[in-house]
Structure formats: structure tokens, C-alpha cells
Motif scaffolding. Structure first.
Motif, PDB file in Angstrom:
ATOM      1  N   SER B  12       0.833  -1.201   0.000  1.00 48.15           N
ATOM      2  CA  SER B  12       0.000   0.000   0.000  1.00 48.15           C
ATOM      3  C   SER B  12       0.865   1.247   0.000  1.00 48.15           C
ATOM      4  N   GLN B  13       2.055   1.151   0.636  1.00 47.10           N
ATOM      5  CA  GLN B  13       2.972   2.292   0.579  1.00 47.10           C
ATOM      6  C   GLN B  13       3.378   2.602  -0.868  1.00 47.10           C
ATOM      7  N   ILE B  19      -2.115   6.058  -6.816  1.00 47.97           N
ATOM      8  CA  ILE B  19      -3.581   6.185  -6.829  1.00 47.97           C
ATOM      9  C   ILE B  19      -3.976   7.643  -6.601  1.00 47.97           C
ATOM     10  N   PHE B  20      -3.283   8.295  -5.654  1.00 48.29           N
ATOM     11  CA  PHE B  20      -3.575   9.709  -5.372  1.00 48.29           C
ATOM     12  C   PHE B  20      -3.348  10.567  -6.618  1.00 48.29           C
ATOM     13  N   LEU B  21      -2.210  10.300  -7.310  1.00 47.73           N
ATOM     14  CA  LEU B  21      -1.886  11.059  -8.521  1.00 47.73           C
ATOM     15  C   LEU B  21      -2.932  10.824  -9.603  1.00 47.73           C
ATOM     16  N   LEU B  22      -3.368   9.550  -9.744  1.00 49.95           N
ATOM     17  CA  LEU B  22      -4.397   9.239 -10.736  1.00 49.95           C
ATOM     18  C   LEU B  22      -5.684   9.990 -10.428  1.00 49.95           C
ATOM     19  N   GLY B  23      -6.029  10.073  -9.123  1.00 47.16           N
ATOM     20  CA  GLY B  23      -7.227  10.808  -8.744  1.00 47.16           C
ATOM     21  C   GLY B  23      -7.139  12.266  -9.143  1.00 47.16           C
ATOM     22  N   ILE B  24      -5.971  12.890  -8.870  1.00 43.85           N
ATOM     23  CA  ILE B  24      -5.808  14.305  -9.226  1.00 43.85           C
ATOM     24  C   ILE B  24      -5.860  14.482 -10.740  1.00 43.85           C
ATOM     25  N   GLY B  41     -12.593  12.164  -7.000  1.00 45.49           N
ATOM     26  CA  GLY B  41     -12.767  12.321  -5.562  1.00 45.49           C
ATOM     27  C   GLY B  41     -12.843  10.982  -4.852  1.00 45.49           C
ATOM     28  N   ILE B  42     -13.533  10.017  -5.484  1.00 44.50           N
ATOM     29  CA  ILE B  42     -13.640   8.707  -4.843  1.00 44.50           C
ATOM     30  C   ILE B  42     -12.299   8.000  -4.861  1.00 44.50           C
ATOM     31  N   LEU B  43     -11.477   8.209  -5.924  1.00 38.40           N
ATOM     32  CA  LEU B  43     -10.129   7.616  -5.933  1.00 38.40           C
ATOM     33  C   LEU B  43      -9.304   8.159  -4.769  1.00 38.40           C
ATOM     34  N   ILE B  44      -9.402   9.481  -4.522  1.00 37.78           N
ATOM     35  CA  ILE B  44      -8.615  10.074  -3.433  1.00 37.78           C
ATOM     36  C   ILE B  44      -9.098   9.550  -2.084  1.00 37.78           C
ATOM     37  N   ALA B  45     -10.436   9.463  -1.919  1.00 45.06           N
ATOM     38  CA  ALA B  45     -10.960   8.892  -0.674  1.00 45.06           C
ATOM     39  C   ALA B  45     -10.492   7.453  -0.521  1.00 45.06           C
ATOM     40  N   GLY B  46     -10.447   6.716  -1.651  1.00 44.65           N
ATOM     41  CA  GLY B  46     -10.011   5.323  -1.596  1.00 44.65           C
ATOM     42  C   GLY B  46      -8.597   5.188  -1.126  1.00 44.65           C
ATOM     43  N   CYS B  47      -7.717   6.144  -1.462  1.00 47.46           N
ATOM     44  CA  CYS B  47      -6.350   5.961  -0.993  1.00 47.46           C
ATOM     45  C   CYS B  47      -6.226   6.231   0.495  1.00 47.46           C
ATOM     46  N   PHE B  48      -7.047   7.110   1.066  1.00 49.62           N
ATOM     47  CA  PHE B  48      -7.039   7.248   2.530  1.00 49.62           C
ATOM     48  C   PHE B  48      -7.574   5.989   3.202  1.00 49.62           C
ATOM     49  N   ILE B 125     -13.182  17.582  -4.179  1.00 48.79           N
ATOM     50  CA  ILE B 125     -12.902  17.780  -2.748  1.00 48.79           C
ATOM     51  C   ILE B 125     -14.087  17.313  -1.919  1.00 48.79           C
ATOM     52  N   GLU B 126     -15.301  17.653  -2.372  1.00 49.78           N
ATOM     53  CA  GLU B 126     -16.490  17.311  -1.589  1.00 49.78           C
ATOM     54  C   GLU B 126     -16.678  15.802  -1.506  1.00 49.78           C
ATOM     55  N   VAL B 127     -16.549  15.116  -2.668  1.00 48.98           N
ATOM     56  CA  VAL B 127     -16.798  13.673  -2.678  1.00 48.98           C
ATOM     57  C   VAL B 127     -15.731  12.932  -1.877  1.00 48.98           C
ATOM     58  N   ALA B 128     -14.465  13.371  -2.002  1.00 54.46           N
ATOM     59  CA  ALA B 128     -13.400  12.714  -1.244  1.00 54.46           C
ATOM     60  C   ALA B 128     -13.675  12.829   0.255  1.00 54.46           C
ATOM     61  N   GLY B 129     -14.027  14.047   0.712  1.00 54.95           N
ATOM     62  CA  GLY B 129     -14.321  14.231   2.125  1.00 54.95           C
ATOM     63  C   GLY B 129     -15.520  13.424   2.577  1.00 54.95           C
TER      64      GLY B 129
END
Lengths: 178, 147
Positions: B12-13, B19-24, B41-48, B125-129
Motif C-alpha cells: 500500500s505504501q 492512486i492519489f496522482l491518478l485521482g488528481i 474524488g472517490i479515488l482520493i478517498a479510496g487511498c485514505f 474535494i467534496e466527494v473525497a471528504g
């Protein structure tokens, strides 16, 4: 194409029935995933990459969230129903299905033929003048954020409200110990 | 919630930055290629979510505090409202694409289409949060803990 769509729809209905009937909540959630991933394949078959991307990511993440929530609590379906309640639920379900089928048979006559969206007046305007009016080369983004901006705002507000609701219902701070 | 084994942690590291870069990328190119605010946004939430599942909630807690899921969710929807109201400034209608009228840009380039990429960012931003807040509330929080 129509045959593969029908096969996928049958698979989705089977997955939904298994998800409802299984006593183990974990296998219920996993068979719920069948619906979402089959829907992704349907979007790809119908050539809608935007929807397919969103659907596959949302499905994966919601499955992960649901599985994490189930593993934290319990895997057993603890709800118990008496026989009278079961009969009432069966009758209500049957009535709903029959009413929906009749309404669908009436209403679907007025839709354009499957796969011929060009005959719709608004869709034609979007396809012809979308790039010139908005400057966005992805037509889907032009429709959801420019022509139909209100809808997207409502959608975002629904998501915001549902999260506020979840946090309010499941809050752990200030709950009384009983 | 406890973390997983060393293999999962290392994998995961390696995966989380890409994954974060792909989301952006998906958010920023929403007006050019398939994708957009929701998917990115969902990709960014997924990486958290991946980080919390792999390392355990105790280890990531201080990092999660900094990001404040509920705050970024409110910020995203506020940005979206602001962009919509911006159209009213010139005496036009709600959701008027004011930037595209001032500086249209060339279709197909990153800086084009006016407020559409900005709206995509706000939705991202909204969907990730929102998704991350749902995950924390349902699966991580113990009794008496604050979001």
C-alpha cells in the motif's frame, strides 16, 4: 448486444435475490457487488466510459466500506419476522411488482427506440453545439456542469446531507450509556 | 482497528502515491477525458481508506486529523455554491459560465471551458471528504471519539 444485456440483467437479478436471502451478512454484501460490477459491464457494452469509470470506483469503495463495517460489528442477520409479517410483505411486494409492470408497459411506449437518442430534441442540441457553447471537449462534463448544473448541485447537496445524517445518527460523542 | 501484515503495508505504501496522482489527474482532466469530479474524488478517498486499513486507525489518526474529512466536505460544497453564484455577479443567471465568456481558451487544452474544471475540483474535494467521513464513521470510530 441485446442478448448480452439480457444475460447481465438476469445475473443482476440473481445477485439481488441472493443478497436479500442470505443469512450471512458478509456473503450478502459480496453478492450485492455482483449488481454493481455487472452494471459496469453494461455501461461498457453501451459505450458510456464516464459512467463505467464512476460505477466501478464507487462500487469498489462502497463494498470496502460495507465489509469493514460488517467485520467491525456482526456477521449474523439478527432480524426475526413472524409468519403474519412475512405474508404481508409478500403480498405488498407482489402488488408493487404488478403495478410497476403495468405502469412500465404503458409508459415505455412513449420512449424513443432503444439506441436512437438522436431523435430527442435536447440531445441533438447538446451533441451539435456542446463544444461551441461550453468549450469542454468532454461532452458529458459539458452537460453535467454547464447545461445541467442545477442537477449536479442537487446531487452534491444530497451527498452532503446524507453524510451529515450518517454522522448525526451514528455519533458517539455525548451518547448516554444505558 | 488494527493494521495488517508487513506485506500489505509495503504494497500500500507503493500504491497510494500513484492512486492519489491518478485521482488528481482524473479531476483535472475531467473536461477533456472521461472521468471528472466524482470519479477522482472517490479515488482520493479510496487511498485514505487503503492507508487506514493497512496501517490501522491508531497509526494514521494524527495524519487523518490534519485532513479533517468533514471540513473538506463542507469546503467542497461551499466552493461549488460560490462558483454557481459567481455567474450572478455580472447580472447574468445562476451557473453562468463567466470565465469562459471573458477568456474562452482553446477547446482540448487544460485551461479551457471556464468554470467547468473549477467545478470539477470542488466536486472532487467534496466527494473525497464525504466518502472518507462515511468510512470513518461506520468502520473506525470507537465510543466517545470525535470525527
Amino acid at each position: 448486444m441485446l442478448t448480452s444485456l439480457i444475460l447481465l440483467l438476469v445475473l443482476m437479478i440473481l445477485g439481488a435475490i441472493v443478497a436479500l436471502e442470505s443469512k450471512d451478512l458478509l456473503s450478502g454484501i459480496i453478492s450485492l457487488g455482483i449488481i454493481g460490477f455487472a452494471l459496469t459491464v453494461i455501461f461498457i457494452v453501451l459505450q458510456a466510459p464516464d459512467l463505467a469509470i464512476v460505477q466501478i470506483i464507487v462500487e469498489t469503495l462502497t463494498l470496502v466500506i460495507l465489509i469493514a463495517a460488517v467485520l467491525k460489528t456482526t456477521r449474523k442477520d439478527t432480524s426475526e419476522k413472524t409468519d403474519t409479517v412475512k405474508i404481508i410483505l409478500w403480498i405488498t411486494g407482489l402488488v408493487c411488482v404488478i403495478v410497476f409492470m403495468l405502469a412500465a408497459v404503458k409508459a415505455l411506449q412513449y420512449l424513443p427506440e432503444f439506441g436512437s437518442a438522436e431523435s430527442l430534441r435536447m440531445a441533438k442540441v447538446y451533441i451539435d453545439q456542446g463544444l461551441a457553447l461550453t468549450g469542454a471537449s468532454n461532452l458529458v462534463a459539458a452537460v453535467i456542469l454547464d447545461f445541467r448544473g442545477y442537477d449536479t448541485l442537487g446531487e452534491a447537496t444530497v451527498l452532503f446531507t446524507s453524510v451529515v445524517g450518517i454522522i448525526a445518527v451514528l455519533r458517539t460523542v455525548g451518547r448516554k450509556q444505558s | 482497528m488494527k493494521g495488517m501484515t508487513l506485506i500489505v503495508k509495503q504494497i500500500s505504501q507503493l500504491m497510494v502515491p500513484s492512486i492519489f496522482l491518478l485521482g488528481i489527474y482524473v479531476i483535472l482532466h475531467g473536461h477533456l477525458t472521461p472521468g471528472g469530479g466524482f470519479a477522482g474524488g472517490i479515488l482520493i478517498a479510496g487511498c485514505f481508506v487503503l492507508l487506514v486499513l493497512a496501517y490501522g486507525s491508531d497509526e494514521v489518526k494524527s495524519e487523518v486529523r490534519k485532513w479533517r474529512a468533514s471540513f473538506s466536505e463542507s469546503l467542497g460544497i461551499f466552493m461549488f455554491w460560490f462558483l454557481a453564484v459567481l455567474g450572478l455577479v455580472q447580472g447574468s443567471y445562476f451557473f453562468y459560465n463567466i470565465i469562459a465568456k471573458i477568456n474562452p481558451g482553446h477547446p482540448g487544452q487544460l485551461f479551457s471551458a471556464g468554470i467547468i474544471p473549477l467545478c470539477n475540483m470542488a466536486i472532487g474535494i467534496e466527494v473525497a471528504g464525504a466518502l472518507f467521513a462515511i468510512f470513518i464513521t461506520l468502520a473506525v470510530l470507537k465510543a466517545g471519539e470525535k470525527l
